[in-house]
Design a protein around this motif. Structure first.
Motif, PDB file in Angstrom:
ATOM      1  N   ASP A 105       1.113  -1.207   0.020  1.00 59.92           N
ATOM      2  CA  ASP A 105      -0.257   0.058  -0.028  1.00 59.92           C
ATOM      3  C   ASP A 105       0.823   1.148   0.361  1.00 59.92           C
ATOM      4  OD1 ASP A 105       1.129  -0.456   2.424  1.00 59.92           O
ATOM      5  OD2 ASP A 105      -1.033  -0.022   3.630  1.00 59.92           O
ATOM      6  N   THR A 106       1.745   1.468  -0.826  1.00 60.02           N
ATOM      7  CA  THR A 106       2.050   2.509  -1.351  1.00 60.02           C
ATOM      8  C   THR A 106       1.816   4.254  -1.438  1.00 60.02           C
ATOM      9  OG1 THR A 106       3.123   1.877  -3.193  1.00 60.02           O
ATOM     10  CG2 THR A 106       4.305   0.945  -2.582  1.00 60.02           C
ATOM     11  N   ASN A 107       0.381   3.571  -1.830  1.00 59.58           N
ATOM     12  CA  ASN A 107      -1.012   5.006  -1.979  1.00 59.58           C
ATOM     13  C   ASN A 107      -1.123   4.821  -1.433  1.00 59.58           C
ATOM     14  OD1 ASN A 107       0.566   4.543  -5.531  1.00 59.58           O
ATOM     15  ND2 ASN A 107       1.417   5.913  -4.337  1.00 59.58           N
ATOM     16  N   PRO A 108      -1.376   4.457   0.468  1.00 53.36           N
ATOM     17  CA  PRO A 108      -2.400   4.667   1.092  1.00 53.36           C
ATOM     18  C   PRO A 108      -3.212   5.963   0.849  1.00 53.36           C
ATOM     19  CG  PRO A 108      -0.619   5.396   1.796  1.00 53.36           C
ATOM     20  CD  PRO A 108      -0.595   4.339   0.898  1.00 53.36           C
ATOM     21  N   LEU A 109      -3.253   6.818   0.530  1.00 52.50           N
ATOM     22  CA  LEU A 109      -3.863   8.437   0.370  1.00 52.50           C
ATOM     23  C   LEU A 109      -4.512   9.026  -1.403  1.00 52.50           C
ATOM     24  CD1 LEU A 109      -1.598  10.649   2.577  1.00 52.50           C
ATOM     25  CD2 LEU A 109      -3.994   9.457   3.045  1.00 52.50           C
ATOM     26  N   LEU A 110      -3.575   8.329  -2.258  1.00 46.38           N
ATOM     27  CA  LEU A 110      -3.562   8.649  -3.823  1.00 46.38           C
ATOM     28  C   LEU A 110      -5.455   7.560  -4.024  1.00 46.38           C
ATOM     29  CD1 LEU A 110      -0.882  10.189  -5.048  1.00 46.38           C
ATOM     30  CD2 LEU A 110      -3.092  11.639  -4.476  1.00 46.38           C
ATOM     31  N   SER A 111      -5.179   6.718  -3.839  1.00 48.03           N
ATOM     32  CA  SER A 111      -5.951   5.179  -4.000  1.00 48.03           C
ATOM     33  C   SER A 111      -7.344   5.476  -3.386  1.00 48.03           C
ATOM     34  CB  SER A 111      -5.365   4.206  -3.379  1.00 48.03           C
ATOM     35  OG  SER A 111      -4.806   3.959  -1.687  1.00 48.03           O
ATOM     36  N   LYS A 112      -7.049   6.785  -2.398  1.00 49.54           N
ATOM     37  CA  LYS A 112      -8.852   6.491  -2.040  1.00 49.54           C
ATOM     38  C   LYS A 112      -9.491   8.598  -2.432  1.00 49.54           C
ATOM     39  CE  LYS A 112      -8.397   4.599   2.804  1.00 49.54           C
ATOM     40  NZ  LYS A 112      -6.879   3.888   2.014  1.00 49.54           N
ATOM     41  N   GLN A 113      -8.276   9.256  -3.299  1.00 53.25           N
ATOM     42  CA  GLN A 113      -8.416  10.329  -3.777  1.00 53.25           C
ATOM     43  C   GLN A 113      -9.642   9.943  -5.183  1.00 53.25           C
ATOM     44  OE1 GLN A 113      -8.648  14.014  -3.852  1.00 53.25           O
ATOM     45  NE2 GLN A 113      -6.461  13.705  -2.598  1.00 53.25           N
ATOM     46  N   PRO A 114     -10.433  10.981  -4.661  1.00 41.40           N
ATOM     47  CA  PRO A 114     -11.463  11.160  -6.242  1.00 41.40           C
ATOM     48  C   PRO A 114     -11.204  12.240  -6.643  1.00 41.40           C
ATOM     49  CG  PRO A 114     -12.339  12.443  -4.113  1.00 41.40           C
ATOM     50  CD  PRO A 114     -11.493  11.817  -3.866  1.00 41.40           C
TER      51      PRO A 114
ATOM     52  N   ALA B 236      13.527   0.778   1.986  1.00 40.55           N
ATOM     53  CA  ALA B 236      13.855   2.031   1.882  1.00 40.55           C
ATOM     54  C   ALA B 236      13.274   2.899   0.174  1.00 40.55           C
ATOM     55  CB  ALA B 236      15.326   2.210   1.379  1.00 40.55           C
ATOM     56  N   TYR B 237      13.325   2.696  -0.565  1.00 43.15           N
ATOM     57  CA  TYR B 237      12.858   3.254  -2.413  1.00 43.15           C
ATOM     58  C   TYR B 237      11.176   2.914  -1.999  1.00 43.15           C
ATOM     59  CZ  TYR B 237      11.133   3.736  -7.110  1.00 43.15           C
ATOM     60  OH  TYR B 237      11.269   4.656  -7.997  1.00 43.15           O
ATOM     61  N   ASP B 238      10.340   1.861  -1.515  1.00 42.71           N
ATOM     62  CA  ASP B 238       9.101   2.196  -0.829  1.00 42.71           C
ATOM     63  C   ASP B 238       8.637   3.665   0.169  1.00 42.71           C
ATOM     64  OD1 ASP B 238       9.128  -0.030  -3.345  1.00 42.71           O
ATOM     65  OD2 ASP B 238       7.995  -1.532  -1.792  1.00 42.71           O
ATOM     66  N   ASN B 239       9.541   3.629   0.914  1.00 47.00           N
ATOM     67  CA  ASN B 239       8.864   4.135   1.781  1.00 47.00           C
ATOM     68  C   ASN B 239       9.278   5.718   0.581  1.00 47.00           C
ATOM     69  OD1 ASN B 239       8.760   2.682   4.314  1.00 47.00           O
ATOM     70  ND2 ASN B 239      10.813   2.860   4.573  1.00 47.00           N
ATOM     71  N   THR B 240       9.952   6.219   0.469  1.00 46.20           N
ATOM     72  CA  THR B 240       9.773   7.151  -0.903  1.00 46.20           C
ATOM     73  C   THR B 240       8.296   7.320  -1.919  1.00 46.20           C
ATOM     74  OG1 THR B 240      10.809   6.215  -2.574  1.00 46.20           O
ATOM     75  CG2 THR B 240      12.767   7.291  -0.910  1.00 46.20           C
ATOM     76  N   ILE B 241       7.817   6.501  -2.570  1.00 46.99           N
ATOM     77  CA  ILE B 241       7.080   5.925  -3.001  1.00 46.99           C
ATOM     78  C   ILE B 241       6.227   6.831  -1.610  1.00 46.99           C
ATOM     79  CG2 ILE B 241       5.212   4.884  -3.869  1.00 46.99           C
ATOM     80  CD1 ILE B 241       8.323   6.077  -5.467  1.00 46.99           C
ATOM     81  N   ARG B 242       5.095   5.931  -0.680  1.00 45.22           N
ATOM     82  CA  ARG B 242       4.704   6.472   0.881  1.00 45.22           C
ATOM     83  C   ARG B 242       4.684   8.333   0.631  1.00 45.22           C
ATOM     84  NH1 ARG B 242       2.107   2.616   3.692  1.00 45.22           N
ATOM     85  NH2 ARG B 242       1.226   4.231   4.796  1.00 45.22           N
ATOM     86  N   TYR B 243       6.085   8.939   0.317  1.00 44.62           N
ATOM     87  CA  TYR B 243       5.981   9.546   0.868  1.00 44.62           C
ATOM     88  C   TYR B 243       5.710  10.754  -0.243  1.00 44.62           C
ATOM     89  CZ  TYR B 243       8.572  14.247   2.643  1.00 44.62           C
ATOM     90  OH  TYR B 243       8.706  15.940   2.578  1.00 44.62           O
ATOM     91  N   THR B 244       5.889  10.282  -1.248  1.00 42.25           N
ATOM     92  CA  THR B 244       5.070  10.807  -2.257  1.00 42.25           C
ATOM     93  C   THR B 244       3.955  11.203  -2.259  1.00 42.25           C
ATOM     94  OG1 THR B 244       7.124  10.301  -3.497  1.00 42.25           O
ATOM     95  CG2 THR B 244       5.090  10.939  -4.627  1.00 42.25           C
ATOM     96  N   ASP B 245       3.081  10.388  -1.882  1.00 41.71           N
ATOM     97  CA  ASP B 245       1.671   9.628  -2.218  1.00 41.71           C
ATOM     98  C   ASP B 245       1.380  11.245  -0.707  1.00 41.71           C
ATOM     99  OD1 ASP B 245      -0.695   8.395  -1.919  1.00 41.71           O
ATOM    100  OD2 ASP B 245      -0.099   8.343  -0.082  1.00 41.71           O
ATOM    101  N   PHE B 246       1.963  11.028   0.326  1.00 38.48           N
ATOM    102  CA  PHE B 246       1.258  12.181   1.124  1.00 38.48           C
ATOM    103  C   PHE B 246       1.225  13.846   0.013  1.00 38.48           C
ATOM    104  CE2 PHE B 246       3.397  15.264   4.091  1.00 38.48           C
ATOM    105  CZ  PHE B 246       2.346  15.546   5.054  1.00 38.48           C
ATOM    106  N   LEU B 247       2.902  13.924  -0.233  1.00 36.84           N
ATOM    107  CA  LEU B 247       3.229  15.501  -1.142  1.00 36.84           C
ATOM    108  C   LEU B 247       1.645  15.503  -1.760  1.00 36.84           C
ATOM    109  CD1 LEU B 247       7.000  14.913  -0.999  1.00 36.84           C
ATOM    110  CD2 LEU B 247       5.372  16.624   0.709  1.00 36.84           C
ATOM    111  N   LEU B 248       1.499  14.159  -2.940  1.00 35.34           N
ATOM    112  CA  LEU B 248       0.840  14.490  -4.253  1.00 35.34           C
ATOM    113  C   LEU B 248      -0.813  15.253  -3.193  1.00 35.34           C
ATOM    114  CD1 LEU B 248       2.188  12.359  -6.931  1.00 35.34           C
ATOM    115  CD2 LEU B 248       1.945  14.668  -5.882  1.00 35.34           C
ATOM    116  N   ASP B 249      -1.122  13.973  -2.766  1.00 36.57           N
ATOM    117  CA  ASP B 249      -2.159  14.180  -1.581  1.00 36.57           C
ATOM    118  C   ASP B 249      -2.118  15.179  -0.715  1.00 36.57           C
ATOM    119  OD1 ASP B 249      -4.835  12.519  -0.672  1.00 36.57           O
ATOM    120  OD2 ASP B 249      -3.998  13.685   1.274  1.00 36.57           O
ATOM    121  N   GLY B 250      -1.535  16.004  -0.586  1.00 35.80           N
ATOM    122  CA  GLY B 250      -1.658  17.261  -0.158  1.00 35.80           C
ATOM    123  C   GLY B 250      -2.341  18.366  -0.857  1.00 35.80           C
ATOM    124  N   LEU B 251      -1.297  18.357  -1.935  1.00 38.70           N
ATOM    125  CA  LEU B 251      -1.591  18.857  -2.934  1.00 38.70           C
ATOM    126  C   LEU B 251      -2.595  18.731  -3.537  1.00 38.70           C
ATOM    127  CD1 LEU B 251      -0.845  20.811  -5.121  1.00 38.70           C
ATOM    128  CD2 LEU B 251       0.759  19.400  -5.930  1.00 38.70           C
TER     129      LEU B 251
END
Length: 514
Positions: free
Chosen positions: A248-257, A401-416
């Motif tokens: 679940d590297t995109n826990p936020l974007l996967s719920k983003q309508p 480590a790499y997957d953690n960077t994708i989760r961080y990207t998910d957080f940033l894009l969701d906030g944007l």
């Protein structure tokens, strides 16, 4: 031992020693590649390898003889420098399975110390000491009797003749050499980086020419519209939950309508070319006016924020680095890409223009130190490798480590997206696309930068995510199954209502504005 080394030797003997050491210390990966990839019978393979040994010895002998004879002390220094560079090149070839081609050299020129330092390790320094510094000291300290010009002519002429004769005897290998020229050239030391450095310098001179101006465009309405283009760094599609990854590297974007997910590939496997492709109107070796420059000249308010490097020339009024943003927002840690997203709403709403383009050039998934690219709160997958070299010994830790960077990207894009959704007075869009992908140990490959014809899919299959506010633009229903990076230029022109002869409707993901 040292006393024997102080005995003068002839330039002929010195050149033989240097040539043999160059072959044994720095070119075994070259011969391994030939042995693994030729279709010759055992006898033919032995003859080919023996021929290449003779050619390499002769060429390196001739180069050493000429450099020492013509340059004397400067020649010694040059040979010493080449020994250290050779050792460094071979270490990266053996450790990271790379080739020293033009792409690699360009990456070297466009890498900051902060990123390059991620490769520093005791094994690297030990390798350079043994196979670089010690041979360099020999080149600097061994007394050599130079000899006369007549002997120079005989030795170099004989070497050249040997090379030509052996090459003619292997004329039937022309097809093999042609098919594997990139690999062979990228493994041959010191010729790989000498030739490719010359090529890159030549390319850079061409690219420094003034960009080709596009035909004038015009903004056709006064509707308040903002586009935030996020250029991802080394983000590969394979590790995005949105593309079917099991984590679940995109826990936020996967719920983003309203988030749209496109299949896409990059046009290159390194930052400079990948970023250029995102910003240019057509796939070309020429330097056309780039999206931010063109939108700015047409009358849009354009801002570029970056924690990265390697982009083509950007000609706008507001170009902000992470360091400059750190001064503006001292309570935000500029070590992470959240600094690029800070204060965007205030920046957009304070604009005096109706059309705003914000481009964020991130570095979130850039190696070799993936674990340094996100705050510790995002270290969901553990344990992690601190760098790629450590990750070679445990691929699972590298992927963590790499997957953690994708989760961080998910957080940033969701906030944007949430920020843009809250700006009800503006029509808005968020576009995220990566410059290229990344290898994480598949087929013993790491990082990125292989030529496209050799690159594995992990290095060019990229995420392409789009969110558009309600009532802004509708997506086309007949898009190709797989898009590429040049769709960005034309889609953004549509979003900003820029009418232009440079616009290509076929390269736009949206329906044209009514």
């Amino acid at each position: 031992m040292m006393k024997s080394l102080r005995k003068p030797i002839s330039l002929f003997v010195f050149s033989c020693i240097v040539s043999l050491a160059t072959l044994l210390f720095y070119n075994l990966p070259f011969f391994n590649y030939v042995a693994d990839n030729t279709n010759e019978s055992t006898g033919g393979k032995i003859f080919l390898l023996a021929s290449l040994v003779v050619i390499m010895l002769a060429l390196n002998f001739m180069m050493t003889y000429l450099v020492m004879f013509l340059l004397r002390l400067a020649g010694r220094i040059l040979l010493a420098i080449l020994a250290i560079i050779n050792a460094t090149a071979v270490y990266f070839i053996v450790t990271y399975n790379v080739m020293i081609d033009a792409t690699t050299i360009e990456n070297v020129f466009n890498t900051r110390y902060s990123e390059a330092s991620g490769f520093f390790s005791w094994s690297l320094w030990l390798f350079i000491l043994v196979f670089g510094v010690l041979p360099a000291l020999y080149c600097l300290l061994q007394p050599v009797v130079i000899g006369k010009a007549k002997r120079l002519a005989v030795c170099c002429g004989s070497s050249l003749a040997i090379v030509l004769v052996v090459a003619l005897l292997n004329f039937n290998q022309t097809l093999f050499v042609t098919e594997h020229d990139t690999e062979l050239g990228g493994l041959l030391q010191p010729w790989s980086y000498l030739v490719n450095t010359g090529r890159i310098i030549s390319f850079s001179q061409d690219e420094n020419a003034e960009e080709i101006k596009l035909p004038d465009g015009r903004i056709t309405d006064d509707e308040k519209a903002v586009v935030v283009l996020v250029i991802g760094e080394s983000a590969r599609k394979a590790n995005f939950q949105l593309y079917g990854y099991q984590r679940d590297t995109n826990p936020l974007l996967s719920k983003q309508p309203g988030l749209k997910v496109f299949e896409a590939t990059s046009c290159a496997t390194y930052t400079t070319a990948g970023t250029k492709a995102i910003l240019e109107p057509i796939d070309s070796g020429d330097l056309y006016e780039l999206l931010p420059n063109y939108a700015f000249r047409t009358g849009a308010d354009v801002s570029w924020r970056t924690s990265n490097w390697g982009e083509p020339p950007i000609h706008i009024d507001e170009y902000l680095t992470d360091d400059e943003l750190g001064v503006q927002y001292p309570d935000e840690d500029e070590a992470f890409d959240a600094i690029l997203f800070r204060g965007l709403r205030e920046r957009i709403e304070s604009s005096a223009k109706s059309k705003v383009l914000i481009i964020l050039h991130t570095s979130t998934s850039h190696g070799p130190k993936y674990a340094d690219k996100y705050p510790k709160a995002f270290e969901v997958y553990k344990p992690v490798a601190r760098n790629v070299e450590e990750g070679e010994k445990n691929i699972a830790m590298l992927i963590n480590a790499y997957d953690n960077t994708i989760r961080y990207t998910d957080f940033l894009l969701d906030g944007l997206i949430n920020t843009l959704r809250g700006m009800t007075d503006w029509k808005s869009a968020m576009i995220f696309i990566s410059d290229h992908g990344e290898s994480l140990g598949e087929n013993k490959m790491f990082m990125h930068g292989l030529p496209m014809r050799l690159a594995p899919k992990e290095q060019y299959e990229i995420p392409f995510l789009v969110w558009t506010s309600d009532g802004f633009r509708t997506y086309k229903s007949n898009l190709p199954a797989v898009l590429e990076q040049h769709y960005i230029f034309h889609s953004v022109l549509n979003l900003l209502s820029i009418h232009s002869p440079a616009y290509n409707q076929d390269m736009d993901i949206y329906q044209t504005a009514p």
